[in-house]
Scaffold this motif. Structure first.
Motif, PDB file in Angstrom:
ATOM      1  N   LEU A 204       6.093 -45.794   1.866  1.00 56.92           N
ATOM      2  CA  LEU A 204       5.862 -44.352   1.927  1.00 56.92           C
ATOM      3  C   LEU A 204       7.135 -43.627   2.348  1.00 56.92           C
ATOM      4  O   LEU A 204       7.504 -42.617   1.754  1.00 56.92           O
ATOM      5  CB  LEU A 204       4.723 -44.038   2.902  1.00 56.92           C
ATOM      6  CG  LEU A 204       4.417 -42.556   3.123  1.00 56.92           C
ATOM      7  CD1 LEU A 204       3.979 -41.877   1.830  1.00 56.92           C
ATOM      8  CD2 LEU A 204       3.357 -42.397   4.200  1.00 56.92           C
ATOM      9  N   LEU A 205       7.822 -44.168   3.323  1.00 56.11           N
ATOM     10  CA  LEU A 205       9.075 -43.550   3.774  1.00 56.11           C
ATOM     11  C   LEU A 205      10.111 -43.542   2.658  1.00 56.11           C
ATOM     12  O   LEU A 205      10.772 -42.526   2.423  1.00 56.11           O
ATOM     13  CB  LEU A 205       9.621 -44.295   4.994  1.00 56.11           C
ATOM     14  CG  LEU A 205       8.758 -44.264   6.250  1.00 56.11           C
ATOM     15  CD1 LEU A 205       9.361 -45.166   7.332  1.00 56.11           C
ATOM     16  CD2 LEU A 205       8.597 -42.852   6.761  1.00 56.11           C
ATOM     17  N   GLU A 206      10.239 -44.661   1.958  1.00 60.44           N
ATOM     18  CA  GLU A 206      11.210 -44.739   0.865  1.00 60.44           C
ATOM     19  C   GLU A 206      10.822 -43.817  -0.292  1.00 60.44           C
ATOM     20  O   GLU A 206      11.676 -43.140  -0.872  1.00 60.44           O
ATOM     21  CB  GLU A 206      11.333 -46.175   0.357  1.00 60.44           C
ATOM     22  CG  GLU A 206      12.390 -46.323  -0.719  1.00 60.44           C
ATOM     23  CD  GLU A 206      12.598 -47.750  -1.166  1.00 60.44           C
ATOM     24  OE1 GLU A 206      13.492 -47.941  -2.020  1.00 60.44           O
ATOM     25  OE2 GLU A 206      11.907 -48.667  -0.690  1.00 60.44           O
ATOM     26  N   GLY A 207       9.535 -43.765  -0.609  1.00 61.39           N
ATOM     27  CA  GLY A 207       9.073 -42.874  -1.672  1.00 61.39           C
ATOM     28  C   GLY A 207       9.368 -41.417  -1.360  1.00 61.39           C
ATOM     29  O   GLY A 207       9.812 -40.664  -2.221  1.00 61.39           O
ATOM     30  N   ALA A 208       9.132 -41.025  -0.104  1.00 57.90           N
ATOM     31  CA  ALA A 208       9.426 -39.647   0.305  1.00 57.90           C
ATOM     32  C   ALA A 208      10.918 -39.365   0.189  1.00 57.90           C
ATOM     33  O   ALA A 208      11.322 -38.300  -0.285  1.00 57.90           O
ATOM     34  CB  ALA A 208       8.940 -39.407   1.731  1.00 57.90           C
ATOM     35  N   ASP A 209      11.724 -40.335   0.604  1.00 59.15           N
ATOM     36  CA  ASP A 209      13.171 -40.171   0.525  1.00 59.15           C
ATOM     37  C   ASP A 209      13.623 -40.025  -0.927  1.00 59.15           C
ATOM     38  O   ASP A 209      14.401 -39.124  -1.258  1.00 59.15           O
ATOM     39  CB  ASP A 209      13.865 -41.358   1.196  1.00 59.15           C
ATOM     40  CG  ASP A 209      15.364 -41.182   1.285  1.00 59.15           C
ATOM     41  OD1 ASP A 209      15.818 -40.123   1.768  1.00 59.15           O
ATOM     42  OD2 ASP A 209      16.095 -42.114   0.875  1.00 59.15           O
ATOM     43  N   LEU A 210      13.105 -40.876  -1.801  1.00 56.55           N
ATOM     44  CA  LEU A 210      13.472 -40.811  -3.218  1.00 56.55           C
ATOM     45  C   LEU A 210      13.006 -39.509  -3.870  1.00 56.55           C
ATOM     46  O   LEU A 210      13.671 -38.979  -4.755  1.00 56.55           O
ATOM     47  CB  LEU A 210      12.901 -42.012  -3.976  1.00 56.55           C
ATOM     48  CG  LEU A 210      13.540 -43.355  -3.652  1.00 56.55           C
ATOM     49  CD1 LEU A 210      12.739 -44.495  -4.267  1.00 56.55           C
ATOM     50  CD2 LEU A 210      14.987 -43.399  -4.112  1.00 56.55           C
ATOM     51  N   ALA A 211      11.859 -39.009  -3.428  1.00 56.67           N
ATOM     52  CA  ALA A 211      11.334 -37.748  -3.960  1.00 56.67           C
ATOM     53  C   ALA A 211      11.964 -36.543  -3.288  1.00 56.67           C
ATOM     54  O   ALA A 211      11.677 -35.404  -3.662  1.00 56.67           O
ATOM     55  CB  ALA A 211       9.814 -37.694  -3.788  1.00 56.67           C
ATOM     56  N   GLU A 212      12.810 -36.801  -2.293  1.00 50.48           N
ATOM     57  CA  GLU A 212      13.503 -35.742  -1.553  1.00 50.48           C
ATOM     58  C   GLU A 212      12.512 -34.750  -0.955  1.00 50.48           C
ATOM     59  O   GLU A 212      12.637 -33.537  -1.121  1.00 50.48           O
ATOM     60  CB  GLU A 212      14.528 -35.041  -2.449  1.00 50.48           C
ATOM     61  CG  GLU A 212      15.595 -35.994  -2.956  1.00 50.48           C
ATOM     62  CD  GLU A 212      16.581 -35.356  -3.910  1.00 50.48           C
ATOM     63  OE1 GLU A 212      16.343 -34.228  -4.400  1.00 50.48           O
ATOM     64  OE2 GLU A 212      17.618 -35.990  -4.178  1.00 50.48           O
TER      65      GLU A 212
END
Length: 82
Positions: A64-72
């Motif tokens: 979830l953290l990585e997905g949020a980061d990738l989605a900015e």
């Protein structure tokens, strides 16, 4: 988007994600199907000791953290947006 089915809207979202990431839309749709049945989930713990999943991909924890980061976007937004 009146008159469009939920599946069509999700298909569009998977195509946008494909264009942004290079991950095939069909693969993204298959993962969403396997993880959540292509339904928005909002943080309900399924099994003891397992973090709650969010969104149509059922992202949890570091994913979830990585997905949020990738989605900015902030993690709190990523929990409730597709």
């Amino acid at each position: 988007m009146a008159g469009r089915s939920g599946a069509a809207v999700l298909g569009d979202a998977f195509e946008v994600a494909e264009a942004h990431t290079g991950v095939p839309a069909e693969l993204l749709a298959a993962i969403a199907q396997a993880e959540t049945g292509v339904r928005m989930v909002q943080g309900v713990e399924e099994f003891p000791g397992q973090e709650a999943g969010f969104g149509v991909m059922g992202l949890r924890g570091a994913n979830l953290l990585e997905g949020a980061d990738l989605a900015e976007m902030p993690v709190d937004d990523a929990r409730f947006q597709m």
